[in-house]
Design a protein around this motif. Structure first.
Motif, PDB file in Angstrom:
ATOM      1  N   HIS A  38       0.809  -1.044   0.050  1.00  0.00           N
ATOM      2  CA  HIS A  38      -0.006  -0.136   0.135  1.00  0.00           C
ATOM      3  C   HIS A  38       0.886   1.209   0.179  1.00  0.00           C
ATOM      4  O   HIS A  38       1.648   1.395   1.026  1.00  0.00           O
ATOM      5  N   ALA A  39       1.161   1.913  -1.091  1.00  0.00           N
ATOM      6  CA  ALA A  39       1.928   3.093  -1.339  1.00  0.00           C
ATOM      7  C   ALA A  39       1.238   4.331  -0.932  1.00  0.00           C
ATOM      8  O   ALA A  39       0.152   4.702  -1.598  1.00  0.00           O
ATOM      9  N   ALA A  40       1.402   4.835   0.172  1.00  0.00           N
ATOM     10  CA  ALA A  40       0.745   6.097   0.689  1.00  0.00           C
ATOM     11  C   ALA A  40       1.510   7.645   0.072  1.00  0.00           C
ATOM     12  O   ALA A  40       2.624   7.501   0.566  1.00  0.00           O
ATOM     13  N   VAL A  41       0.786   8.084  -0.381  1.00  0.00           N
ATOM     14  CA  VAL A  41       1.415   9.549  -1.250  1.00  0.00           C
ATOM     15  C   VAL A  41       0.405  10.568  -1.065  1.00  0.00           C
ATOM     16  O   VAL A  41      -0.740  10.434  -0.989  1.00  0.00           O
ATOM     17  N   ARG A  42       1.188  11.630  -1.085  1.00  0.00           N
ATOM     18  CA  ARG A  42       0.160  12.988  -0.870  1.00  0.00           C
ATOM     19  C   ARG A  42      -0.617  13.317  -2.195  1.00  0.00           C
ATOM     20  O   ARG A  42      -1.645  13.711  -2.261  1.00  0.00           O
ATOM     21  N   ASP A  43       0.072  13.044  -3.403  1.00  0.00           N
ATOM     22  CA  ASP A  43      -0.605  13.255  -4.675  1.00  0.00           C
ATOM     23  C   ASP A  43      -0.481  12.050  -5.484  1.00  0.00           C
ATOM     24  O   ASP A  43       0.660  11.939  -6.273  1.00  0.00           O
ATOM     25  N   PRO A  44      -1.375  11.033  -5.673  1.00  0.00           N
ATOM     26  CA  PRO A  44      -1.210   9.874  -6.441  1.00  0.00           C
ATOM     27  C   PRO A  44      -0.785  10.219  -7.957  1.00  0.00           C
ATOM     28  O   PRO A  44      -0.034   9.323  -8.649  1.00  0.00           O
ATOM     29  N   ALA A  45      -1.153  11.318  -8.363  1.00  0.00           N
ATOM     30  CA  ALA A  45      -0.883  11.898  -9.729  1.00  0.00           C
ATOM     31  C   ALA A  45       0.571  12.014 -10.247  1.00  0.00           C
ATOM     32  O   ALA A  45       1.178  11.676 -11.159  1.00  0.00           O
ATOM     33  N   LYS A  46       1.358  12.329  -9.002  1.00  0.00           N
ATOM     34  CA  LYS A  46       2.807  12.479  -8.906  1.00  0.00           C
ATOM     35  C   LYS A  46       3.630  11.316  -8.944  1.00  0.00           C
ATOM     36  O   LYS A  46       4.778  11.223  -8.907  1.00  0.00           O
ATOM     37  N   SER A  47       2.736  10.248  -8.667  1.00  0.00           N
ATOM     38  CA  SER A  47       3.567   8.762  -8.544  1.00  0.00           C
ATOM     39  C   SER A  47       3.339   7.998 -10.021  1.00  0.00           C
ATOM     40  O   SER A  47       3.903   6.923  -9.849  1.00  0.00           O
ATOM     41  N   LEU A  48       2.661   8.627 -10.849  1.00  0.00           N
ATOM     42  CA  LEU A  48       2.443   7.766 -11.957  1.00  0.00           C
ATOM     43  C   LEU A  48       3.578   7.435 -12.727  1.00  0.00           C
ATOM     44  O   LEU A  48       3.654   6.137 -13.324  1.00  0.00           O
ATOM     45  N   HIS A  49       4.768   8.117 -12.598  1.00  0.00           N
ATOM     46  CA  HIS A  49       5.972   7.870 -13.430  1.00  0.00           C
ATOM     47  C   HIS A  49       6.679   6.583 -12.854  1.00  0.00           C
ATOM     48  O   HIS A  49       7.551   6.083 -13.427  1.00  0.00           O
ATOM     49  N   LEU A  50       6.296   6.384 -11.546  1.00  0.00           N
ATOM     50  CA  LEU A  50       6.911   5.012 -10.774  1.00  0.00           C
ATOM     51  C   LEU A  50       6.129   3.952 -11.120  1.00  0.00           C
ATOM     52  O   LEU A  50       6.773   2.728 -10.908  1.00  0.00           O
ATOM     53  N   LEU A  51       4.882   3.836 -11.665  1.00  0.00           N
ATOM     54  CA  LEU A  51       4.059   2.808 -11.855  1.00  0.00           C
ATOM     55  C   LEU A  51       4.859   1.469 -12.708  1.00  0.00           C
ATOM     56  O   LEU A  51       4.909   0.367 -12.420  1.00  0.00           O
ATOM     57  N   SER A  52       5.566   1.957 -13.812  1.00  0.00           N
ATOM     58  CA  SER A  52       6.054   1.100 -14.711  1.00  0.00           C
ATOM     59  C   SER A  52       7.507   0.426 -13.962  1.00  0.00           C
ATOM     60  O   SER A  52       7.574  -0.812 -14.344  1.00  0.00           O
TER      61      SER A  52
END
Length: 347
Positions: A38-52
Motif C-alpha cells: 500500500h503506497a501512501a502518497v500526498r498526490d497519486p498523480a505525481k507517482s504515475l511515473h513510478l508505476l512502470s
C-alpha cells in the motif's frame, strides 16, 4: 541488483512517503519479494511515473494520504501487517529563525503527523510492527564534554538543546528527526506498538525519483559546487568526524530485515562505510575527475577519523551489507550522469 527471491510468506505492508528516494525504492524492493504494498502518497498523480518501474500489478495499491490530516492513513494501513514510516519533511533551514515560528509551523505539525500515523496503526488491529526511518542527523560523535568518542552507535543522540543553540546547517531537519522519533517511541510505549527505527547515514546509489534526491545532492556537493548542500555535508563531517554512507539497496534491505526479524527492537545504525571528507572527495575525483573544486577541498582536510560509526547492533542480528563507499560513489555518479544532473564525462 536486488534480491529476486520470492518470500515464502507474502505479507501486506504500507509505505509512507512512497514517492521519495527511500520510499520509492522500498516499494520496489517489497514488490520484488512478492509482498503486497500500500503506497501512501500526498498526490497519486505525481507517482504515475513510478508505476512502470515498480511493476507491482495487483499487488500494488496507491492511497492518497497526508500526515497533517488525522485519519488520513486509515485506509492505507487497513489490513497491513506492517508499516514503513519513511515520509518526512525535507526542510533543512528557514529564513524565519525565531524558535516559536519553527516550533509552531514546522516541528509541531511534523510530530502530530507522526502521531496521526501511529493512531491509524492502532485502529487497524493488524499492524504488528512499525519501522521508522531516522537519520544520522540525530547522532553525534562527541560526548557532553566535546571530546570524540571512539565508537559511535545508536545511543549517541544529539542533544536537542544543543541543536537549538548551535543552529548549524540543516538544523531544522535535525530537530524534525529528533523530535518526531522521540514522540513516536513515547507514543508506541504508551500504546503497546512495536516500533523499530533505522538510523540511516548519507544515502547514495541509483534512484527512481523524478528529481535528484537531497541526500545525493549532499553527497555530490564537493563536485557540483552546491554551497548549501556542501554546508550540510561539512556539518555532518564536523559532528561525526567522518561521512557515513549507505547504498539505497542496503538501506531498504535493512528496513525489511528489521521489519521481519522477531528479535529487532529499538534503534539501529545503518552505515555500510565511513571516511573522512578528504577520502570522500578523492573518491569522487576518481569517479568524476571533471571538477575544479576537488583539489582545493582535499588540501584542507585531515586524514584522521576520530570515531567509528558502528553498525554492530544491526550486524549482530545477522544483516550484511553488499556495497562499500567506493561502490556507492561510483553508482551515484553514474546514476547522476545518466539522469543529466552531472555532465557526461569527456572521452
Amino acid at each position: 541488483m536486488e534480491d529476486d527471491r520470492q518470500n515464502s510468506t507474502a505479507l501486506t505492508y504500507c509505505v509512507t512517503g512512497a514517492t521519495g528516494y527511500v520510499g520509492s525504492w522500498l516499494v520496489k524492493s517489497l514488490l520484488r519479494r512478492g509482498h503486497t504494498v500500500h503506497a501512501a502518497v500526498r498526490d497519486p498523480a505525481k507517482s504515475l511515473h513510478l508505476l512502470s518501474t515498480w511493476n507491482g500489478g495487483k499487488r500494488l495499491q496507491l492511497f492518497r494520504a497526508s500526515l497533517h490530516d488525522d485519519g488520513s492513513y486509515d485506509e492505507a494501513i487497513k489490513g497491513c501487517d506492517g508499516v514503513f514510516h519513511v515520509a518526512a519533511p525535507m526542510q533543512f533551514d528557514v529564513h524565519e529563525s525565531t524558535d516559536a515560528y519553527v516550533h509552531s509551523n514546522i516541528i509541531d505539525p511534523a510530530v502530530q503527523g507522526t502521531l496521526n500515523l501511529l493512531k491509524s496503526c492502532l485502529k487497524s488491529k493488524s499492524v504488528r510492527r512499525v519501522v521508522f526511518t531516522s537519520s544520522i542527523s540525530t547522532i553525534t560523535a562527541k560526548d557532553s564534554a566535546g571530546n570524540w568518542r571512539d565508537i559511535v552507535d545508536e545511543s549517541c543522540r544529539t542533544p536537542i538543546d544543543h541543536v537549538w543553540k548551535a543552529k548549524t546547517s540543516g538544523w531544522v531537519y535535525v530537530l524534525l528527526k529528533l523530535l518526531t522519533e522521540e514522540a513516536a517511541f513515547q507514543f508506541a510505549r504508551e500504546k503497546g506498538i512495536d516500533i523499530v527505527s533505522v538510523v540511516t547515514t548519507t544515502v547514495g546509489g541509483p534512484f527512481l525519483t523524478s528529481s535528484v534526491p537531497s541526500s545525493i545532492r549532499v553527497l555530490l556537493s564537493p563536485i557540483t559546487g552546491e554551497i548549501e548542500m556542501f554546508r550540510i555535508l561539512s556539518a555532518v563531517n564536523s559532528r561525526m568526524g567522518s561521512v557515513g554512507v549507505v547504498h539505497i539497496e542496503d538501506l531498504c534491505n535493512a528496513h525489511i530485515f528489521l521489519m521481519e526479524h522477531a528479535e529487532a527492537e529499538g534503534r539501529y545504525m545503518c552505515c555500510a562505510d565511513s571516511c573522512p571528507m578528504s577520502k570522500l572527495i578523492r573518491n569522487l575525483a576518481k569517479n568524476y575527475p571533471q571538477s575544479n573544486i576537488i583539489t582545493r577541498l582535499v588540501d584542507q582536510e585531515n586524514e584522521s577519523v576520530p570515531a567509528e560509526i558502528s553498525s554492530k547492533k544491526l550486524r549482530d542480528l545477522g544483516f550484511n551489507y553488499k556495497h562499500l563507499a567506493e561502490d556507492i560513489i561510483r553508482e551515484t555518479v553514474t546514476a547522476c550522469i545518466n539522469f543529466g544532473f552531472l555532465p557526461s564525462l569527456a572521452t
